[in-house]
Scaffold this motif. Sequence first.
Motif, PDB file in Angstrom:
ATOM      1  N   SER A 183      -2.581  -0.793   8.706  1.00 45.07           N
ATOM      2  CA  SER A 183      -2.133  -2.081   8.161  1.00 45.07           C
ATOM      3  C   SER A 183      -2.909  -2.364   6.872  1.00 45.07           C
ATOM      4  CB  SER A 183      -2.355  -3.204   9.184  1.00 45.07           C
ATOM      5  OG  SER A 183      -2.060  -4.466   8.606  1.00 45.07           O
ATOM      6  N   MET A 184      -2.249  -2.171   5.739  1.00 47.49           N
ATOM      7  CA  MET A 184      -2.893  -2.476   4.460  1.00 47.49           C
ATOM      8  C   MET A 184      -3.136  -3.976   4.324  1.00 47.49           C
ATOM      9  SD  MET A 184      -1.243   0.143   1.670  1.00 47.49           S
ATOM     10  CE  MET A 184       0.468  -0.209   2.076  1.00 47.49           C
ATOM     11  N   ALA A 185      -2.232  -4.781   4.892  1.00 46.96           N
ATOM     12  CA  ALA A 185      -2.405  -6.242   4.820  1.00 46.96           C
ATOM     13  C   ALA A 185      -3.690  -6.673   5.519  1.00 46.96           C
ATOM     14  CB  ALA A 185      -1.196  -6.931   5.448  1.00 46.96           C
ATOM     15  N   TYR A 186      -4.010  -6.023   6.638  1.00 46.95           N
ATOM     16  CA  TYR A 186      -5.237  -6.360   7.369  1.00 46.95           C
ATOM     17  C   TYR A 186      -6.473  -6.010   6.543  1.00 46.95           C
ATOM     18  CZ  TYR A 186      -8.998  -5.896  10.804  1.00 46.95           C
ATOM     19  OH  TYR A 186     -10.190  -5.990  11.472  1.00 46.95           O
ATOM     20  N   VAL A 187      -6.490  -4.813   5.950  1.00 43.45           N
ATOM     21  CA  VAL A 187      -7.659  -4.376   5.174  1.00 43.45           C
ATOM     22  C   VAL A 187      -7.830  -5.235   3.930  1.00 43.45           C
ATOM     23  CG1 VAL A 187      -8.693  -2.467   3.906  1.00 43.45           C
ATOM     24  CG2 VAL A 187      -7.478  -2.020   6.041  1.00 43.45           C
ATOM     25  N   PHE A 216      -8.148   5.089  -1.277  1.00 40.61           N
ATOM     26  CA  PHE A 216      -9.435   4.796  -1.904  1.00 40.61           C
ATOM     27  C   PHE A 216      -9.465   3.379  -2.467  1.00 40.61           C
ATOM     28  CE2 PHE A 216     -10.283   9.236  -1.434  1.00 40.61           C
ATOM     29  CZ  PHE A 216     -11.662   9.332  -1.423  1.00 40.61           C
ATOM     30  N   LEU A 217      -8.328   2.832  -2.826  1.00 41.53           N
ATOM     31  CA  LEU A 217      -8.287   1.427  -3.236  1.00 41.53           C
ATOM     32  C   LEU A 217      -8.605   0.521  -2.051  1.00 41.53           C
ATOM     33  CD1 LEU A 217      -7.684  -0.673  -5.435  1.00 41.53           C
ATOM     34  CD2 LEU A 217      -5.270  -0.574  -4.756  1.00 41.53           C
ATOM     35  N   MET A 218      -8.084   0.857  -0.884  1.00 42.40           N
ATOM     36  CA  MET A 218      -8.430   0.120   0.331  1.00 42.40           C
ATOM     37  C   MET A 218      -9.927   0.222   0.605  1.00 42.40           C
ATOM     38  SD  MET A 218      -5.181   1.397   2.622  1.00 42.40           S
ATOM     39  CE  MET A 218      -5.776   0.730   4.174  1.00 42.40           C
ATOM     40  N   MET A 219     -10.483   1.440   0.434  1.00 37.53           N
ATOM     41  CA  MET A 219     -11.923   1.642   0.633  1.00 37.53           C
ATOM     42  C   MET A 219     -12.738   0.779  -0.318  1.00 37.53           C
ATOM     43  SD  MET A 219     -14.715   3.168  -0.965  1.00 37.53           S
ATOM     44  CE  MET A 219     -13.922   4.283  -2.122  1.00 37.53           C
ATOM     45  N   ALA A 220     -12.349   0.773  -1.600  1.00 37.58           N
ATOM     46  CA  ALA A 220     -13.094   0.016  -2.603  1.00 37.58           C
ATOM     47  C   ALA A 220     -13.022  -1.483  -2.338  1.00 37.58           C
ATOM     48  CB  ALA A 220     -12.560   0.337  -4.000  1.00 37.58           C
ATOM     49  N   VAL A 235     -10.928   2.514  10.184  1.00 36.31           N
ATOM     50  CA  VAL A 235      -9.925   3.345  10.835  1.00 36.31           C
ATOM     51  C   VAL A 235      -8.655   3.379   9.997  1.00 36.31           C
ATOM     52  CG1 VAL A 235      -8.421   3.485  12.867  1.00 36.31           C
ATOM     53  CG2 VAL A 235     -10.857   3.001  13.141  1.00 36.31           C
ATOM     54  N   HIS A 236      -8.287   2.257   9.424  1.00 37.30           N
ATOM     55  CA  HIS A 236      -7.098   2.180   8.581  1.00 37.30           C
ATOM     56  C   HIS A 236      -7.311   2.944   7.272  1.00 37.30           C
ATOM     57  CE1 HIS A 236      -5.346  -1.140  11.070  1.00 37.30           C
ATOM     58  NE2 HIS A 236      -6.641  -1.294  11.362  1.00 37.30           N
ATOM     59  N   VAL A 237      -8.493   2.830   6.702  1.00 38.56           N
ATOM     60  CA  VAL A 237      -8.801   3.524   5.450  1.00 38.56           C
ATOM     61  C   VAL A 237      -8.728   5.037   5.644  1.00 38.56           C
ATOM     62  CG1 VAL A 237     -10.586   3.974   3.728  1.00 38.56           C
ATOM     63  CG2 VAL A 237     -10.217   1.634   4.550  1.00 38.56           C
ATOM     64  N   VAL A 238      -9.412   5.540   6.671  1.00 39.13           N
ATOM     65  CA  VAL A 238      -9.430   6.977   6.940  1.00 39.13           C
ATOM     66  C   VAL A 238      -8.027   7.478   7.258  1.00 39.13           C
ATOM     67  CG1 VAL A 238     -10.263   8.752   8.527  1.00 39.13           C
ATOM     68  CG2 VAL A 238     -11.837   7.019   7.653  1.00 39.13           C
ATOM     69  N   GLY A 239      -7.297   6.716   8.069  1.00 43.32           N
ATOM     70  CA  GLY A 239      -5.947   7.119   8.440  1.00 43.32           C
ATOM     71  C   GLY A 239      -5.017   7.220   7.248  1.00 43.32           C
TER      72      GLY A 239
END
Length: 273
Positions: free
Chosen positions: A244-248, A162-166, A224-228
């Motif tokens: 890839s958290m670095a990509y997001v 959810f941090l990636m989403m935000a 796709v990365h967030v959902v995964g």
Amino acid sequence: MTNVPDTNRPRRLRPVRSGRRFATARAVAALILREMSVTYGRSPGGYIWAVLEPAAGIGLLVLVFSVAFEAPPMGSNFAMFYATGMIPFLAYSGLSAKLAQSLNYSRALLSYPSVTYVDAMIARFILNLMTELLVAYILFFGILTIWDTGTVVEIDRIAMGFLMMASLAIGIGTMNCFLVSLFPVWQVVWGIFNRPLFIISCIFFTFESIPEPYRSYLWYNPLVHVVGYVRTGFYSSYDASYVSMAYVFGLSLFLTVAGLVFLRRYHRDILNF
């Protein structure tokens, strides 16, 4: 003998504050209360509808897709699989859309010197993020309570997802805030461009089930990365090595900085339209 005031003695002047203390915090709090009262205060039940309405909508979608398909692509519970995809996706969509309209929504208040465009964006982000998180908690808690999903909840992974989403919502929302405010037609263009994301964000299937070369193209969709990654917080056996958290976070940071630079340069022109 009367006392005569000494007019030759210099008077001590009281210091004058150049600005109010916690001006940003005061402005943000006032904007949050204003949006809650304007948006939710006029309907019976008030702010509770901000939680119940999206929760009911997501719950209905989960129910429909659970009936339509024979078996979920992962795990044994339809509701949990589809919820782990739809909840972060709809949270991103709602949050980024609210941020994109920050200037238009608070345009009348931005004429006051104590209220800035950054205050308006922070206020909308905090209020709607808390709303989306509350909706997610209610839905996930409800699914885990009603069904035996066979999942193991890992809070740290879910929180990171959810941090990636935000962060992605901040980046997209900030850039769109500039584009929508300066070019109103961009809202229509973005709506057309954004519509297929509901299909290609791995909500109803897994990333690994997509054949090449389409899988490589799909990788560039940050959702796709967030959902995964959110799904790894519920399915301990799911590896999701493609995430890839670095990509997001890198994409989110770039879009946020670029959007703020453009807003700082053109926000006065936008408010004078």
